[in-house]
Design an enzyme around this catalytic site. Structure first.
Site, short mmCIF file in Angstrom:
data_model
loop_
_atom_site.label_atom_id
_atom_site.label_comp_id
_atom_site.label_asym_id
_atom_site.label_seq_id
_atom_site.Cartn_x
_atom_site.Cartn_y
_atom_site.Cartn_z
N LYS A 66 10.42 -5.94 -2.44
CA LYS A 66 9.86 -5.32 -1.37
C LYS A 66 11.07 -4.66 -0.52
O LYS A 66 10.65 -3.73 -0.11
CB LYS A 66 9.21 -6.50 -0.62
CG LYS A 66 8.04 -7.17 -1.08
CD LYS A 66 7.12 -6.28 -1.91
CE LYS A 66 6.27 -7.05 -2.83
NZ LYS A 66 5.45 -6.12 -3.75
N GLU A 103 10.22 -6.66 9.97
CA GLU A 103 9.81 -5.47 10.32
C GLU A 103 8.55 -5.48 11.33
O GLU A 103 8.10 -6.55 11.93
CB GLU A 103 8.88 -4.87 9.09
CG GLU A 103 7.83 -5.42 8.61
CD GLU A 103 7.27 -5.00 7.38
OE1 GLU A 103 7.64 -4.25 6.63
OE2 GLU A 103 5.80 -4.96 7.27
N HIS A 161 -6.14 -13.60 2.54
CA HIS A 161 -5.46 -12.78 1.56
C HIS A 161 -6.48 -12.42 0.52
O HIS A 161 -6.07 -11.84 -0.54
CB HIS A 161 -4.06 -13.15 1.22
CG HIS A 161 -3.04 -13.16 2.43
ND1 HIS A 161 -2.94 -11.94 3.19
CD2 HIS A 161 -2.68 -14.15 3.19
CE1 HIS A 161 -2.20 -12.35 4.17
NE2 HIS A 161 -1.90 -13.71 4.18
N ARG A 188 -1.03 -2.52 -11.43
CA ARG A 188 -2.11 -2.93 -12.38
C ARG A 188 -3.41 -2.32 -11.95
O ARG A 188 -3.60 -1.62 -11.06
CB ARG A 188 -2.14 -4.42 -12.22
CG ARG A 188 -2.74 -4.69 -10.86
CD ARG A 188 -3.18 -6.24 -10.63
NE ARG A 188 -3.77 -6.44 -9.18
CZ ARG A 188 -3.17 -6.71 -8.11
NH1 ARG A 188 -1.65 -6.93 -8.25
NH2 ARG A 188 -3.71 -6.81 -6.96
C1 MV4 Z 1 1.73 -6.92 7.66
C2 MV4 Z 1 0.64 -7.10 8.60
C3 MV4 Z 1 0.89 -6.70 9.95
N1 MV4 Z 1 2.05 -5.97 10.07
N2 MV4 Z 1 3.02 -6.41 7.98
C4 MV4 Z 1 -0.15 -9.72 4.18
C5 MV4 Z 1 -0.15 -9.35 2.81
C6 MV4 Z 1 1.01 -8.42 2.52
N3 MV4 Z 1 0.41 -7.49 1.24
C7 MV4 Z 1 1.05 -7.69 3.81
N4 MV4 Z 1 0.14 -8.31 4.60
C8 MV4 Z 1 0.42 -7.86 5.95
N5 MV4 Z 1 1.52 -7.06 6.20
C9 MV4 Z 1 2.79 -5.70 9.16
N6 MV4 Z 1 3.99 -5.31 9.53
C10 MV4 Z 1 -0.46 -7.58 8.26
C11 MV4 Z 1 -0.65 -8.08 6.98
C12 MV4 Z 1 -1.93 -8.96 6.52
C13 MV4 Z 1 -2.70 -8.22 5.70
C14 MV4 Z 1 -2.58 -6.87 5.25
C15 MV4 Z 1 -3.25 -6.64 4.24
C16 MV4 Z 1 -4.56 -7.34 4.09
C17 MV4 Z 1 -4.99 -8.29 4.63
C18 MV4 Z 1 -3.95 -8.89 5.59
C19 MV4 Z 1 -4.47 -10.25 6.25
C20 MV4 Z 1 -3.35 -10.71 7.17
C21 MV4 Z 1 -2.25 -10.06 7.18
#
Ligand code: MV4
Length: 497
Positions: free
Chosen positions: A114, A198, A232, A289
């Protein structure tokens, strides 16, 4: 090209169908739990991998390569999950002189790390969430970075993705604890404790862009809105998104194309973005994917993404002309899982004793199961995807309600009642959704006393009993005269809750 599908369930069937339309033979693989599964019957040949546990079957790289050799397969499609994003598997496939139906291993690797991905995206002009692009060395270094980033912030695993090793920090005093738990979770999940910081984006939507790249060009096929999720796990996806204007689509699409080009991408992939309430968007990660929710894009763009994957892997150009790249109408998908809302979405097991799949205009049923299928805890709980298309979002919602009304599954508990409730919810129907929807509205998940659910269970139980009739004696406490309670008892014996 003869294609071995290193997967099971609905995605194995999906890939087999695409192979057949491309005039290619398809080889299924199966574990002992899947000997009689629909994907085995649909393929032109099938090879046993080993015992039910995934580590001994669908994750067993030497066995998969042997299966390709013994069946005469010349290519491997990984589907999603299992080995789909393991660069080492892609390399092993290519080293065995087989065609890997996926992106170059180097692209998988670059996006899997990442902090490396953030560096490359920043260099390519793709907007990333403000914050660090290297892991933090220790608590003191983290304090310095935290002051720069500001609060609230997030601690995230550098090797991570998918929500593991992630913590929100709202004040400086919480930093130490968050670093420790995120690092130890990251160590457990990825074997690497590195974390970075971040800015935390409050209440964003999760909007992702489909990309497709052949040897000559990289295109995007618009967005999917995937905000409706729990822990998630996505539950509902749609295309397009109510939050994306044609102008924003072009911005996000251009960013996704730049992201793919920056890592030398080939084939189908998805760039995940957070879309903030103010319209700002930030690259999160790229899924290298085909994804579970790809059908909603297929329906609004009129394309077959898996056939395009096969064409590109054979070295042919994609079949999509540049003039074709606008969404038409609205598509929505419900993930039907073997998870019971009434038990807090615990995955359940059982034998599907009755199944009535929705059908009719604008309805697509991508399923990995049939009547008689045994659902076990060895694999993930996805049974099928119910996908609808209609000219407008309100019409797609009406159509999903109708299709959910047709769906009858007996013998196993599913999350069907949750979908019915969601598609009756005014806020959801207005498109007022973000990633915290189900955290804010727990009543959407609490279905124990739902009168519609009670009625559905009675109907499902009756159907289960009808289906079972002829194979065994009627219930001893009443048979034909027992009424609904006897049906329910009989069905409960079958595992219907
Ligand atoms: C975040 C966020 C808020 N702010 N990053 C969750 C999984 C990973 N792919 C990144 N995720 C998140 N990153 C920042 N800076 C909130 C999430 C997140 C989320 C993102 C996409 C779909 C569902 C989610 C559920 C909880 C938190």
């Amino acid at each position: 090209m003869k294609v071995l599908i290193a997967n099971r369930g609905e995605i194995a069937l999906r890939v087999i169908r695409a192979c057949h339309e491309e005039g290619l033979e398809a080889v299924a693989v199966y574990s002992d739990a899947d000997r009689a599964s629909p994907h085995v019957r649909a393929a032109d040949a099938a090879v046993r991998l080993g015992p039910a546990p995934a580590a001994e079957s669908y994750l067993n790289i030497p066995r998969l390569l042997e299966a390709a050799a013994s069946s005469g397969a010349t290519a491997i499609h990984p589907g999603y999950g299992f080995l789909a994003e393991r660069a080492a598997f892609a390399e092993a496939v290519e080293a065995a002189r087989l065609v890997w139906i996926g992106p170059p291993p180097a692209a998988i690797r670059a996006m899997g790390d990442k902090t490396e991905a953030r560096q490359r995206m920043r260099a390519a002009g793709v907007p990333i969430v403000p914050g660090a692009v290297t892991p933090v060395a220790d608590l003191n270094a983290a304090r310095v970075v935290a002051e720069e980033v500001g609060f609230p912030l997030m601690v995230k695993a550098a090797a991570g993705g998918g929500g593991k090793g992630m913590r929100v920090v709202r004040a400086p005093g919480e930093l130490r604890g968050a670093l420790e738990t995120a690092a130890s979770e990251a160590q457990k999940a990825f074997g690497d404790p590195a974390v970075y910081l971040e800015k935390f984006v409050e209440r964003p939507r999760h909007v992702e862009i489909q990309v497709l790249a052949d040897h000559a060009r990289t295109i995007h096929l618009g967005e999917r809105e995937c905000s409706v999720q729990r822990r998630h796990q996505k539950l509902v996806e749609e295309a397009p998104s109510v939050a994306v204007t044609p102008e924003l689509r072009e911005w996000m699409g251009a960013a996704a194309v730049a992201a793919a080009e920056a890592v030398g991408y080939r084939g189908a992939g998805t760039c995940e973005f957070l879309l903030a309430a103010d319209g700002a968007f930030y690259f999160l990660e790229m899924n290298t994917r085909i994804q579970v929710e790809h059908p909603v894009t297929e329906l609004v763009y009129g394309v077959d993404l898996v056939r395009e994957q096969l064409r590109i892997a054979r070295g042919e150009p994609m079949s999509i002309p540049d003039t074709f790249l606008h969404p038409r109408g609205w598509a929505m998908e419900c993930r039907i899982t073997a998870e019971d809302p009434a038990t807090g979405f615990l995955p359940g097991t059982g034998r599907i004793s009755y199944l009535r799949a929705p059908n009719g205009p604008g309805v697509r049923w991508d399923s990995g199961v049939d009547v008689g299928s045994e659902v076990t805890l060895f694999y993930d709980s996805l049974l099928a995807k119910l996908i609808v298309w209609a000219p407008t979002r309100p019409q797609a919602i009406d159509r999903m309600r109708r299709a959910l009304g047709e769906l009858q599954v007996a013998g196993i508990a599913t999350n069907q009642a949750f979908h019915r409730r969601l598609f009756a919810d005014p806020a959801f129907c207005e498109g007022d959704i973000d990633i915290q929807l189900l955290d804010r509205r727990p009543e959407l998940l609490a279905l124990e006393d739902d009168p519609a659910l009670v009625r559905d269970l009675a109907i499902a139980a009756a159907l289960a009993e009808n289906a079972a009739r002829g194979r065994r004696a009627p219930p001893s406490n009443g048979g034909s005269g027992g009424g609904e309670s006897a049906w329910l008892l009989a069905a409960r014996r079958d595992g219907v809750r």
